[in-house]
Write a protein that holds these residues in place. Structure first.
Motif, mmCIF file in Angstrom:
data_model
loop_
_atom_site.group_PDB
_atom_site.id
_atom_site.type_symbol
_atom_site.label_atom_id
_atom_site.label_comp_id
_atom_site.label_asym_id
_atom_site.label_seq_id
_atom_site.Cartn_x
_atom_site.Cartn_y
_atom_site.Cartn_z
ATOM 1 N N ALA A 53 0.828 -1.205 0.000
ATOM 2 C CA ALA A 53 0.000 0.000 0.000
ATOM 3 C C ALA A 53 0.863 1.256 0.000
ATOM 4 C CB ALA A 53 -0.924 -0.003 1.222
ATOM 5 N N THR A 54 1.937 1.235 0.777
ATOM 6 C CA THR A 54 2.860 2.376 0.816
ATOM 7 C C THR A 54 3.503 2.596 -0.553
ATOM 8 O OG1 THR A 54 3.364 1.987 3.157
ATOM 9 C CG2 THR A 54 4.945 3.302 1.898
ATOM 10 N N MET A 55 3.930 1.508 -1.174
ATOM 11 C CA MET A 55 4.561 1.608 -2.489
ATOM 12 C C MET A 55 3.578 2.142 -3.533
ATOM 13 S SD MET A 55 7.703 0.621 -2.127
ATOM 14 C CE MET A 55 8.316 0.112 -3.737
ATOM 15 N N ALA A 56 2.317 1.761 -3.413
ATOM 16 C CA ALA A 56 1.320 2.152 -4.408
ATOM 17 C C ALA A 56 0.862 3.599 -4.252
ATOM 18 C CB ALA A 56 0.113 1.226 -4.313
ATOM 19 N N ASN A 57 0.932 4.135 -3.027
ATOM 20 C CA ASN A 57 0.370 5.458 -2.761
ATOM 21 C C ASN A 57 1.406 6.567 -2.571
ATOM 22 O OD1 ASN A 57 -2.336 4.447 -2.755
ATOM 23 N ND2 ASN A 57 -1.991 3.640 -0.695
ATOM 24 N N ASN A 58 2.670 6.206 -2.469
ATOM 25 C CA ASN A 58 3.711 7.206 -2.267
ATOM 26 C C ASN A 58 4.074 7.867 -3.608
ATOM 27 O OD1 ASN A 58 6.467 8.350 -2.063
ATOM 28 N ND2 ASN A 58 6.406 7.500 -0.002
ATOM 29 N N PRO A 59 3.920 9.195 -3.743
ATOM 30 C CA PRO A 59 4.203 9.876 -5.014
ATOM 31 C C PRO A 59 5.648 9.675 -5.486
ATOM 32 C CG PRO A 59 3.004 11.317 -3.520
ATOM 33 C CD PRO A 59 3.407 10.123 -2.719
ATOM 34 N N PHE A 60 6.591 9.698 -4.556
ATOM 35 C CA PHE A 60 7.996 9.514 -4.929
ATOM 36 C C PHE A 60 8.215 8.131 -5.515
ATOM 37 C CE2 PHE A 60 12.252 7.948 -3.723
ATOM 38 C CZ PHE A 60 13.025 8.836 -4.452
ATOM 39 N N ILE A 61 7.603 7.115 -4.890
ATOM 40 C CA ILE A 61 7.732 5.749 -5.373
ATOM 41 C C ILE A 61 7.127 5.610 -6.757
ATOM 42 C CG2 ILE A 61 7.125 3.338 -4.958
ATOM 43 C CD1 ILE A 61 9.249 4.441 -3.086
ATOM 44 N N LYS A 62 6.024 6.304 -7.001
ATOM 45 C CA LYS A 62 5.383 6.263 -8.315
ATOM 46 C C LYS A 62 6.321 6.798 -9.389
ATOM 47 C CE LYS A 62 0.577 6.619 -6.768
ATOM 48 N NZ LYS A 62 -0.664 7.446 -6.813
ATOM 49 N N VAL A 63 7.004 7.904 -9.082
ATOM 50 C CA VAL A 63 7.951 8.494 -10.040
ATOM 51 C C VAL A 63 9.114 7.537 -10.283
ATOM 52 C CG1 VAL A 63 9.607 10.370 -10.424
ATOM 53 C CG2 VAL A 63 7.349 10.867 -9.444
ATOM 54 N N VAL A 64 9.633 6.937 -9.215
ATOM 55 C CA VAL A 64 10.734 5.985 -9.327
ATOM 56 C C VAL A 64 10.310 4.771 -10.154
ATOM 57 C CG1 VAL A 64 12.234 4.395 -8.058
ATOM 58 C CG2 VAL A 64 11.846 6.704 -7.183
ATOM 59 N N SER A 65 9.075 4.330 -9.980
ATOM 60 C CA SER A 65 8.567 3.179 -10.735
ATOM 61 C C SER A 65 8.529 3.472 -12.220
ATOM 62 C CB SER A 65 7.157 2.804 -10.243
ATOM 63 O OG SER A 65 7.184 2.387 -8.907
ATOM 64 N N ILE A 66 8.074 4.669 -12.572
ATOM 65 C CA ILE A 66 8.044 5.066 -13.983
ATOM 66 C C ILE A 66 9.467 5.099 -14.541
ATOM 67 C CG2 ILE A 66 7.519 6.946 -15.580
ATOM 68 C CD1 ILE A 66 5.185 7.687 -13.720
ATOM 69 N N GLY A 67 10.387 5.666 -13.737
ATOM 70 C CA GLY A 67 11.791 5.696 -14.144
ATOM 71 C C GLY A 67 12.358 4.301 -14.300
ATOM 72 N N ASN A 68 11.961 3.397 -13.412
ATOM 73 C CA ASN A 68 12.447 2.024 -13.472
ATOM 74 C C ASN A 68 12.002 1.337 -14.757
ATOM 75 O OD1 ASN A 68 13.681 -0.375 -12.191
ATOM 76 N ND2 ASN A 68 11.587 -1.136 -12.170
ATOM 77 N N PHE A 69 10.717 1.524 -15.125
ATOM 78 C CA PHE A 69 10.221 0.943 -16.374
ATOM 79 C C PHE A 69 10.971 1.528 -17.570
ATOM 80 C CE2 PHE A 69 5.995 0.354 -14.025
ATOM 81 C CZ PHE A 69 6.309 -0.964 -13.717
ATOM 82 N N ALA A 70 11.232 2.835 -17.513
ATOM 83 C CA ALA A 70 11.956 3.490 -18.600
ATOM 84 C C ALA A 70 13.375 2.944 -18.714
ATOM 85 C CB ALA A 70 11.990 5.005 -18.376
ATOM 86 N N PHE A 71 14.046 2.749 -17.578
ATOM 87 C CA PHE A 71 15.418 2.234 -17.593
ATOM 88 C C PHE A 71 15.469 0.796 -18.097
ATOM 89 C CE2 PHE A 71 16.718 5.425 -14.110
ATOM 90 C CZ PHE A 71 17.110 6.329 -15.077
ATOM 91 N N ILE A 72 14.455 0.005 -17.750
ATOM 92 C CA ILE A 72 14.397 -1.364 -18.270
ATOM 93 C C ILE A 72 14.285 -1.334 -19.791
ATOM 94 C CG2 ILE A 72 12.979 -3.450 -18.405
ATOM 95 C CD1 ILE A 72 12.260 -3.049 -15.477
#
Length: 226
Positions: A53-72
């Motif tokens: 839940a923390t990972m899904a709702n944290n704005p910083f984590i959301k940005v990092v997730s998008i960056g992670n997909f982009a880096f992959i």
């Protein structure tokens, strides 16, 4: 053409970008593993569901997730470009006689390893990320607060022997991929030295065994507990 475009289109620039994205993904593996290990806490999934839940709702984590997909995506695209370039520029005779004696199996088969891992990532995202975001997830309550029961989804997946076998095999491929990629990234970035390179290789070897082994341990433990 700007210097940025020239750099990214050069062989060296592509290798540097591969190294940087690779190191970021290595860091992501550590963070992702720390979260996944909470699946093994014997609390019925409470710690993991709260973490999810923390990972899904944290704005910083959301940005990092998008960056992670982009880096992959960048890592995959540039690996394909470099593999094709190397294949065209390397004579067949040299490839057979020299490469096998001066390089490891993992370094010669990074394309195969990477392709298998890409398939694993897509299957993994479909089974978990997509289901959590868009699927029908059961809910659970802790201290009067509702949470998505992501633990139940993971537990159901890890009760399937075929998926567990696929996951463990994928972690084996990841180990081989990391065994070459870890040290290679530092070398590409010029961070190699007679004094420190042996240590980097040793750390890379330990990392390439320990991290995939811990990832593989999670579905195995949950499978035998189901």
């Amino acid at each position: 053409m700007s210097w940025v475009s020239k750099t990214l289109n050069s062989t060296l620039g592509r290798k540097v970008l591969m190294a940087l994205t690779g190191l970021f993904l290595i860091l992501f593996l550590v963070v992702h593993l720390a979260g996944n290990l909470q699946l093994l806490i014997p609390d019925g999934g409470e710690a993991f569901n709260k973490y999810a839940a923390t990972m899904a709702n944290n704005p910083f984590i959301k940005v990092v997730s998008i960056g992670n997909f982009a880096f992959i995506l960048i890592h995959v695209i540039y690996s394909i470009i470099l593999s094709r370039h190397n294949k065209k520029s390397r004579p067949v005779g040299y490839s057979i006689t020299k490469a096998s004696s001066n390089s490891t199996w993992a370094s010669r088969n990074m394309g195969i390893l990477g392709t298998f891992l890409l398939i694993f990532i897509l299957v993994h995202l479909k089974g978990f990320y997509y289901e959590v975001k868009f699927g029908s997830i059961p809910m659970t309550t802790y201290e009067g607060v509702e949470f998505k029961d992501v633990f139940a989804i993971v537990s159901a997946a890890y009760s399937n022997v075929l998926y567990v076998a696929f996951y463990v095999l994928s972690m084996g491929f990841l180990a081989f991929h990391l065994s070459h990629g870890f040290a290679s990234a530092f070398q590409t970035l010029g961070l190699n030295h007679v004094k420190y390179s042996p240590l980097i290789r040793k750390v890379g070897l330990v990392f390439s065994i320990l991290i995939p082994a811990l990832f593989a341990l999670i579905p195995l433990v949950m499978f035998f507990q189901n």
